[in-house]
Enzyme design. Structure first.
Site, PDB file in Angstrom:
ATOM      1  N   ASN A  45       0.847  -1.193   0.000  1.00  0.00           N
ATOM      2  CA  ASN A  45       0.000   0.000   0.000  1.00  0.00           C
ATOM      3  C   ASN A  45       0.884   1.246   0.000  1.00  0.00           C
ATOM      4  OD1 ASN A  45       0.581  -0.931   2.633  1.00  0.00           O
ATOM      5  ND2 ASN A  45      -1.109   0.216   3.524  1.00  0.00           N
ATOM      6  N   ILE A  46       0.398   2.257  -0.698  1.00  0.00           N
ATOM      7  CA  ILE A  46       1.150   3.503  -0.865  1.00  0.00           C
ATOM      8  C   ILE A  46       0.200   4.648  -0.518  1.00  0.00           C
ATOM      9  CG2 ILE A  46       2.450   4.946  -2.475  1.00  0.00           C
ATOM     10  CD1 ILE A  46       2.826   2.329  -4.186  1.00  0.00           C
ATOM     11  N   GLU A  47       0.454   5.281   0.632  1.00  0.00           N
ATOM     12  CA  GLU A  47      -0.476   6.307   1.120  1.00  0.00           C
ATOM     13  C   GLU A  47      -0.108   7.691   0.603  1.00  0.00           C
ATOM     14  OE1 GLU A  47      -0.758   5.679   5.375  1.00  0.00           O
ATOM     15  OE2 GLU A  47      -2.069   3.942   5.018  1.00  0.00           O
ATOM     16  N   CYS A  56      -4.094   0.732  -2.521  1.00  0.00           N
ATOM     17  CA  CYS A  56      -3.961  -0.500  -1.737  1.00  0.00           C
ATOM     18  C   CYS A  56      -2.901  -1.429  -2.342  1.00  0.00           C
ATOM     19  CB  CYS A  56      -5.283  -1.263  -1.711  1.00  0.00           C
ATOM     20  SG  CYS A  56      -6.574  -0.490  -0.744  1.00  0.00           S
ATOM     21  N   GLU A  58      -3.100  -4.593  -3.051  1.00  0.00           N
ATOM     22  CA  GLU A  58      -3.610  -5.486  -4.105  1.00  0.00           C
ATOM     23  C   GLU A  58      -3.616  -4.770  -5.450  1.00  0.00           C
ATOM     24  OE1 GLU A  58      -4.884  -4.739  -1.150  1.00  0.00           O
ATOM     25  OE2 GLU A  58      -6.273  -6.274  -0.426  1.00  0.00           O
ATOM     26  N   CYS A  89     -10.170  -4.805   0.474  1.00  0.00           N
ATOM     27  CA  CYS A  89     -11.268  -3.833   0.546  1.00  0.00           C
ATOM     28  C   CYS A  89     -12.200  -4.025  -0.662  1.00  0.00           C
ATOM     29  CB  CYS A  89     -10.725  -2.408   0.581  1.00  0.00           C
ATOM     30  SG  CYS A  89     -10.206  -1.773  -1.025  1.00  0.00           S
ATOM     31  N   CYS A  92     -10.716  -3.115  -4.126  1.00  0.00           N
ATOM     32  CA  CYS A  92      -9.766  -4.129  -4.608  1.00  0.00           C
ATOM     33  C   CYS A  92     -10.491  -5.391  -5.070  1.00  0.00           C
ATOM     34  CB  CYS A  92      -8.737  -4.456  -3.530  1.00  0.00           C
ATOM     35  SG  CYS A  92      -7.554  -3.111  -3.299  1.00  0.00           S
TER      36      CYS A  92
HETATM   37  N1  THU Z   1      -5.304  -1.315   2.514  1.00  0.00           N
HETATM   38  C1  THU Z   1      -4.744  -2.148   1.573  1.00  0.00           C
HETATM   39  O1  THU Z   1      -3.609  -1.955   1.157  1.00  0.00           O
HETATM   40  N2  THU Z   1      -5.507  -3.174   1.115  1.00  0.00           N
HETATM   41  C2  THU Z   1      -6.774  -3.439   1.519  1.00  0.00           C
HETATM   42  O2  THU Z   1      -7.443  -4.270   0.930  1.00  0.00           O
HETATM   43  C3  THU Z   1      -7.309  -2.733   2.688  1.00  0.00           C
HETATM   44  C4  THU Z   1      -6.657  -1.438   3.003  1.00  0.00           C
HETATM   45  C5  THU Z   1      -4.489  -0.201   3.019  1.00  0.00           C
HETATM   46  C6  THU Z   1      -4.944   1.163   2.559  1.00  0.00           C
HETATM   47  C7  THU Z   1      -4.368   2.052   3.637  1.00  0.00           C
HETATM   48  O3  THU Z   1      -3.033   2.382   3.307  1.00  0.00           O
HETATM   49  C8  THU Z   1      -4.346   1.177   4.886  1.00  0.00           C
HETATM   50  O4  THU Z   1      -4.533  -0.156   4.414  1.00  0.00           O
HETATM   51  C9  THU Z   1      -5.435   1.510   5.883  1.00  0.00           C
HETATM   52  O5  THU Z   1      -6.666   1.548   5.287  1.00  0.00           O
END
Ligand code: THU
Length: 135
Positions: A45-47, A56, A58, A89, A92
């Site tokens: 994941n890259i915020e 996310c 995935e 999520c 995804c």
């Molecule tokens: N996140 C994912 O990378 N994949 C998911 O399916 C659920 C959420 C990440 C997004 C964000 O960076 C962190 O989890 C919190 O929501």
């Protein structure tokens, strides 16, 4: 599908999770995905300071693959940071069905090499909307 494939995907998802960029949530996720020709792509994941621009794990893995010419998903592994299992999520799940080989592909939700559960895609996104419905 051979259990060795699952273990390999779990190892790759763990490696990907180490690369997570999560200064806002500190919730690290790694995904690894088996594509055609036994090719594995992984992602984290890259915020973003603008939270909605976050990607996310995935989707990072899927977009890496599609941009390299791979687009048939045969299995997926996800490792998050909950003490319990971390599931993909909704967005995804929708992106996964776009490229899944079938609705029966394994979704491996892992916490470790010896702690994982496997679901079929159709069980985590029943009645999904995909191009296969658009006849
Ligand atoms: N996140 C994912 O990378 N994949 C998911 O399916 C659920 C959420 C990440 C997004 C964000 O960076 C962190 O989890 C919190 O929501």
């Amino acid at each position: 599908m051979d259990e060795k494939v699952y273990i390999n995907l779990i190892d790759e998802a763990f490696k990907a999770r180490e690369k997570s960029y999560t200064p806002y949530s500190n919730f690290k996720v790694g995904a690894s995905i088996l594509f055609e020709n036994s090719k594995i792509f992984s992602g984290c994941n890259i915020e973003n300071a603008s939270y909605g621009a976050t990607n996310c794990a995935e989707r990072t893995a899927i977009f890496k693959a599609v941009s390299e010419g791979y687009k048939i998903i045969k299995a997926i592994c996800v490792i998050g940071s909950f003490e319990d299992f971390t599931y993909p999520c909704g967005i995804c799940r929708q992106v996964i069905i776009e490229f899944a080989e079938s609705e029966n592909i394994p979704i491996i939700i892992a916490q470790g090499r010896d702690k994982y559960v496997v679901h079929k895609l159709k069980d985590i996104i029943p009645f999904g909307f995909s191009k296969n419905n658009l006849v």
